[in-house]
Every structure is written in structure tokens, then in C-alpha cells.
Design an enzyme around this catalytic site. Structure first.
Site, mmCIF file in Angstrom:
data_model
loop_
_atom_site.group_PDB
_atom_site.id
_atom_site.type_symbol
_atom_site.label_atom_id
_atom_site.label_comp_id
_atom_site.label_asym_id
_atom_site.label_seq_id
_atom_site.Cartn_x
_atom_site.Cartn_y
_atom_site.Cartn_z
ATOM 1 N N CYS A 54 -46.714 58.903 29.357
ATOM 2 C CA CYS A 54 -45.175 58.139 29.842
ATOM 3 C C CYS A 54 -44.834 56.833 29.573
ATOM 4 C CB CYS A 54 -43.873 58.948 30.797
ATOM 5 S SG CYS A 54 -45.102 57.812 32.234
ATOM 6 N N ASP A 107 -36.384 59.192 32.361
ATOM 7 C CA ASP A 107 -36.797 58.657 33.031
ATOM 8 C C ASP A 107 -36.185 58.136 34.479
ATOM 9 O OD1 ASP A 107 -38.637 56.620 34.106
ATOM 10 O OD2 ASP A 107 -38.132 55.835 32.183
ATOM 11 N N ARG A 155 -42.994 59.720 35.584
ATOM 12 C CA ARG A 155 -43.235 61.191 34.927
ATOM 13 C C ARG A 155 -44.687 61.354 34.856
ATOM 14 N NH1 ARG A 155 -39.066 59.368 30.249
ATOM 15 N NH2 ARG A 155 -40.588 57.525 30.359
#
Ligand code: 4NP
Length: 151
Positions: free
Chosen positions: A8, A121, A14
Site C-alpha cells: 500500500c 484507505d 492496509r
């Protein structure tokens, strides 16, 4: 050995969430010796930092074990170290294609599910619950994909 790198932007929300969920899923199936599972960032923003407290609180909620995490940048030289680079969103995929000069080995996590979606996100949405549910769904689908492929 199946080598997976989750990717990410910051490697604090994440991708480490995916790393520890996937490690737990694999362990519960007794397959941990067959997998190497790590995570990396496409940016320098959070290098060396631990996971976001929101990510840790979701892992705690579901009793997923984790260790002190150090956000680490994805490098071009990592390409040969993994079989799967699993990005969370379209921008991660673009960053990896640029870095590696190929999209071989590069996948988006929710492409393994029926959804053509990105992992939101939570750095921006502040909603770690939606992100957790999507990451968990993606990791389960990825594991099924790998198990079917290797049969
Ligand atoms: P992640 O979230 O990519 O899921 O780890 C982010 C963490 C930090 C930043 C952006 C996204 N940041 O800009 O520092």
C-alpha cells in the site's frame, strides 16, 4: 514456498493489516511453513513507523496476532523475492508497474473476489471497519485462489 508481498502507500494501515490477517489464515490451515508473507510501502512517508492504532485495534478485535511492525519501502530489487505483489488500490498497482516495468506478479487484492473494488484507505476515510472487512474478504479469496492453483 509461496511468497506474498502486500503493498500500500504508507505500509502502516492496509498492507500490514493484510499481512497479519493472511498469516493468521494460513496458520489456522496449518500451512505457515509453506508461505512467506510480508508487506511494503510505495512511498517514503511512514518508513520505520509502526502500524496505525486503528489497524492494531481491528487486529485486536479479531484476535489476530501481530508484532512490532516497521514500515518498509518496496524496492525494484524486491521483484525476484516474491511470487505475488498484492496492491490495495489502483494507484498502488500503477506505482508497482512503474517500479518493476511489468505487471507480471502484480495483483489488486479485491480482484480475487467478485468485486471490482479498491481497498479504501482508512488514513483518509478514518473507517477501519470497512477496510478490515474488505481486506479479510480479499485475503480469504487470495488463499482459496492459491490453494486451487497449486493443487
Ligand atoms: P496505508 O495508509 O497506505 O494504508 O498505510 C496511509 C498511511 C499514511 C499515509 C497515506 C496512506 N501518509 O500520507 O502518510
Amino acid at each position: 514456498m509461496i511468497r506474498i508481498c502486500f503493498v500500500c502507500l504508507g505500509n502502516i494501515c492496509r498492507s500490514p493489516m493484510a499481512e497479519f490477517i493472511m498469516k493468521d489464515l494460513v496458520k489456522k490451515e496449518g500451512l505457515e511453513k509453506e508461505f512467506l508473507i510480508e508487506s511494503r510501502a510505495t512511498s517514503d512517508d511512514e518508513i520505520g513507523n509502526d502500524m496505525h492504532p486503528g489497524t492494531k485495534s481491528m487486529l485486536d478485535k479479531y484476535n489476530i496476532p501481530y508484532e512490532r511492525h516497521y514500515a518498509t519501502r518496496l524496492l525494484k530489487s524486491d521483484y525476484d523475492k516474491y511470487d505475488y505483489f498484492i496492491g490495495m488500490d489502483d494507484y498502488n498497482i500503477l506505482s508497482m508497474k512503474r517500479l518493476f516495468g511489468t505487471d507480471k506478479k502484480v495483483y489488486k487484492l479485491l480482484d480475487f473476489t467478485k468485486d471490482d473494488k479498491e481497498i479504501d484507505d482508512p488514513w483518509y476515510t478514518h473507517n477501519f471497519t470497512i477496510t478490515y472487512d474488505d481486506v479479510d474478504k480479499g485475503c480469504r479469496a487470495l488463499l482459496e485462489y492459491i490453494k486451487c492453483k497449486d493443487k
